[in-house]
Design an enzyme around this catalytic site. Structure first.
Site, PDB file in Angstrom:
ATOM      1  N   ARG A  34       5.497  -2.483 -11.824  1.00 54.63           N
ATOM      2  CA  ARG A  34       4.388  -3.416 -12.049  1.00 54.63           C
ATOM      3  C   ARG A  34       3.560  -3.022 -13.273  1.00 54.63           C
ATOM      4  NH1 ARG A  34       2.873  -4.645  -5.707  1.00 54.63           N
ATOM      5  NH2 ARG A  34       3.824  -6.692  -5.670  1.00 54.63           N
ATOM      6  N   LYS A 186       7.961  -7.312   9.207  1.00 58.71           N
ATOM      7  CA  LYS A 186       7.256  -8.207  10.131  1.00 58.71           C
ATOM      8  C   LYS A 186       7.626  -9.674  10.003  1.00 58.71           C
ATOM      9  CE  LYS A 186       2.756  -6.255  10.957  1.00 58.71           C
ATOM     10  NZ  LYS A 186       1.388  -6.458  10.463  1.00 58.71           N
ATOM     11  N   GLY A 339       7.294  -6.737  -4.975  1.00 57.09           N
ATOM     12  CA  GLY A 339       7.176  -5.377  -5.486  1.00 57.09           C
ATOM     13  C   GLY A 339       7.996  -4.394  -4.661  1.00 57.09           C
ATOM     14  N   GLY A 363       4.545 -11.685  -1.643  1.00 55.48           N
ATOM     15  CA  GLY A 363       3.757 -12.709  -0.944  1.00 55.48           C
ATOM     16  C   GLY A 363       3.529 -13.925  -1.831  1.00 55.48           C
TER      17      GLY A 363
HETATM   18  P1  AMP Z   1       7.894  -5.556   4.289  1.00 58.38           P
HETATM   19  O1  AMP Z   1       6.720  -4.868   3.663  1.00 58.38           O
HETATM   20  O2  AMP Z   1       7.547  -6.459   5.425  1.00 58.38           O
HETATM   21  O3  AMP Z   1       8.819  -6.179   3.264  1.00 58.38           O
HETATM   22  O4  AMP Z   1       8.726  -4.383   4.986  1.00 58.38           O
HETATM   23  C1  AMP Z   1       9.377  -3.364   4.273  1.00 58.38           C
HETATM   24  C2  AMP Z   1       9.643  -2.240   5.218  1.00 58.38           C
HETATM   25  O5  AMP Z   1      10.417  -2.689   6.312  1.00 58.38           O
HETATM   26  C3  AMP Z   1      10.425  -1.108   4.598  1.00 58.38           C
HETATM   27  O6  AMP Z   1       9.580  -0.011   4.433  1.00 58.38           O
HETATM   28  C4  AMP Z   1      11.544  -0.829   5.604  1.00 58.38           C
HETATM   29  O7  AMP Z   1      11.694   0.529   5.885  1.00 58.38           O
HETATM   30  C5  AMP Z   1      11.072  -1.572   6.833  1.00 58.38           C
HETATM   31  N1  AMP Z   1      12.184  -1.969   7.710  1.00 58.38           N
HETATM   32  C6  AMP Z   1      13.283  -2.673   7.378  1.00 58.38           C
HETATM   33  N2  AMP Z   1      14.109  -2.779   8.425  1.00 58.38           N
HETATM   34  C7  AMP Z   1      13.530  -2.128   9.453  1.00 58.38           C
HETATM   35  C8  AMP Z   1      13.912  -1.867  10.803  1.00 58.38           C
HETATM   36  N3  AMP Z   1      15.067  -2.332  11.295  1.00 58.38           N
HETATM   37  N4  AMP Z   1      13.063  -1.174  11.577  1.00 58.38           N
HETATM   38  C9  AMP Z   1      11.911  -0.705  11.076  1.00 58.38           C
HETATM   39  N5  AMP Z   1      11.490  -0.911   9.804  1.00 58.38           N
HETATM   40  C10 AMP Z   1      12.305  -1.612   9.003  1.00 58.38           C
END
Ligand code: AMP
Length: 382
Positions: A34, A186, A339, A363
């Site tokens: 970034r 999430k 990012g 986002g």
């Molecule tokens: P986000 O910020 O929502 O894009 O989430 C990214 C994070 O999701 C990363 O740090 C990954 O380690 C985590 N992640 C991906 N798959 C899983 C999983 N099956 N269980 C727990 N965390 C996960």
């Protein structure tokens, strides 16, 4: 629309809103993408004789001063990349000043228009002109992103312009098939975009931690995997809507499980119907990876946001690696959005040039694809 080229910046002080929200580990920047993405606008302004005061945020300090979220390491890295002095709250008269994390001030993110407006007025006293280039924050109605732009003559920077150009291609008659791959932790973060994109895409593939809410909605055992139980009814509706609209919903058929969330945890691959109740899913399995890759490569337009598994742990990075690889082989437009996703592909050894485009805003790009009006773009006439 104003353009940066038509803004008369010579001899002027420009407030430049950048997105310098880089990942940090123990105070060290782990991916400076970034900061690099902000350089073209900064250099252009300097070349044209402007002085710059940069405003940015780091993380979510929620209006409190949190030393671990200081932009000090970013100032240092920016100085190295620019090859010139960056004044960080020291008032040393440099041509580039970086302000401390704007989100240390509660008014920056306040929902109260008057409170935000007052802070924007304060920021406006620092400059003659405003350039908005913090794409990762344009979906936020924040003082430095939204309110400040209307107080000064303004223009979008090169990064925002490039981002919008690419996202326009995805929203205005994308070449089909059009596929979206979503992952990350999430579902709640992405429920809006998922619902909305169902009427726009041909293929939707879901992995990452969020897929377990989908699998739970399909009545499957998910052990101790991440799940958002309250969203199961919504996810059931999404699955039905996808079927009604003829969208191919690609879900994993096998999972990499482990007894605990640990780098050293032993990985085991199981079919999606055979998850033990005492283990958690940390990646999509190899069959799923191959199916996801196959679906991606058939598309002419692809947008990907969010890792397929815990890519930070080598044993659970395979799904993300395979999906990233497939994106590099797309004959058409492939966009990596966000990012964190960008940091993930770089950490896995891919180069930025392997992809059609790497967006700096997760986002923001998702909300753009949803068709929402983004405050930070509207403020710049985009
Ligand atoms: P986000 O910020 O929502 O894009 O989430 C990214 C994070 O999701 C990363 O740090 C990954 O380690 C985590 N992640 C991906 N798959 C899983 C999983 N099956 N269980 C727990 N965390 C996960």
């Amino acid at each position: 629309m104003n353009s940066l080229a038509s803004l008369d910046v010579a001899g002027k002080r420009v407030f430049l809103r950048c997105d310098l929200n880089v990942p940090l580990s123990n105070g060290a920047i782990t991916d400076d993408g970034r900061i690099r993405a902000s350089l073209p606008t900064i250099k252009n302004l300097l070349e044209r004789g402007a002085s710059i005061v940069i405003g940015a945020h780091l993380g979510r300090p929620k209006g409190e001063i949190k030393p671990e979220l200081s932009l000090a390491p970013v100032a240092k890295r920016l100085e190295e990349l620019l090859g010139q002095t960056v004044d960080f709250i020291s008032n040393n008269g440099a041509a580039v000043t970086l302000l401390e994390n704007l989100r240390f001030t509660a008014a920056e993110t306040s929902k109260d228009d008057a409170e935000r407006g007052a802070f924007a007025k304060e920021l406006a006293t620092l400059a003659d002109l405003y350039v908005g280039d913090g794409f990762g924050a344009v979906h936020r109605k924040h003082a430095s992103v939204y309110d400040l732009a209307s107080l000064l003559s303004n223009a979008p920077g090169f990064l925002i312009q490039a981002e919008v150009e690419v996202l326009k291609k995805l929203t205005q008659s994308p070449e089909r098939p059009y596929g979206v791959i979503l992952g990350g932790a999430k579902v709640s973060d992405k429920i809006g975009v998922i619902s909305n994109l169902l009427s726009k895409v041909d293929v939707m593939a879901i992995g990452g931690g969020m897929v377990f809410t989908f699998l739970a909605a399909k009545g499957k055992e998910i052990g101790s995997s991440l799940v958002e139980t309250d969203l199961i009814p919504t996810v059931k509706e999404i699955i039905e809507t996808a079927a009604l609209k003829g969208v191919t919903l690609v879900l994993p058929t096998d999972i990499v499980i482990a007894p605990e969330f640990k780098e050293s945890a032993t990985p085991t691959v199981v079919p999606v119907d055979q998850m033990p109740s005492d283990q958690m899913g940390l990646d999509i399995g190899p069959d799923s990876g191959a199916a996801f890759a196959d679906a991606i490569k058939k598309c002419k337009t692809v947008f990907w946001n969010g890792p397929m598994g815990v890519f930070e742990f080598a044993n659970f990075a395979h799904g993300t690696q395979v999906v990233a690889q497939a994106l590099t082989e797309v004959e058409g437009i492939s966009v990596v959005g966000g990012g964190d996703s960008a940091a993930a592909v770089r950490a896995l050894g891919f180069k930025d040039s392997d992809f059609g485009y790497i967006s700096t805003g997760g986002g923001a790009s998702l909300e753009y694809l949803e068709g929402k009006v983004l405050p930070g773009l509207a403020a710049l006439g985009l």
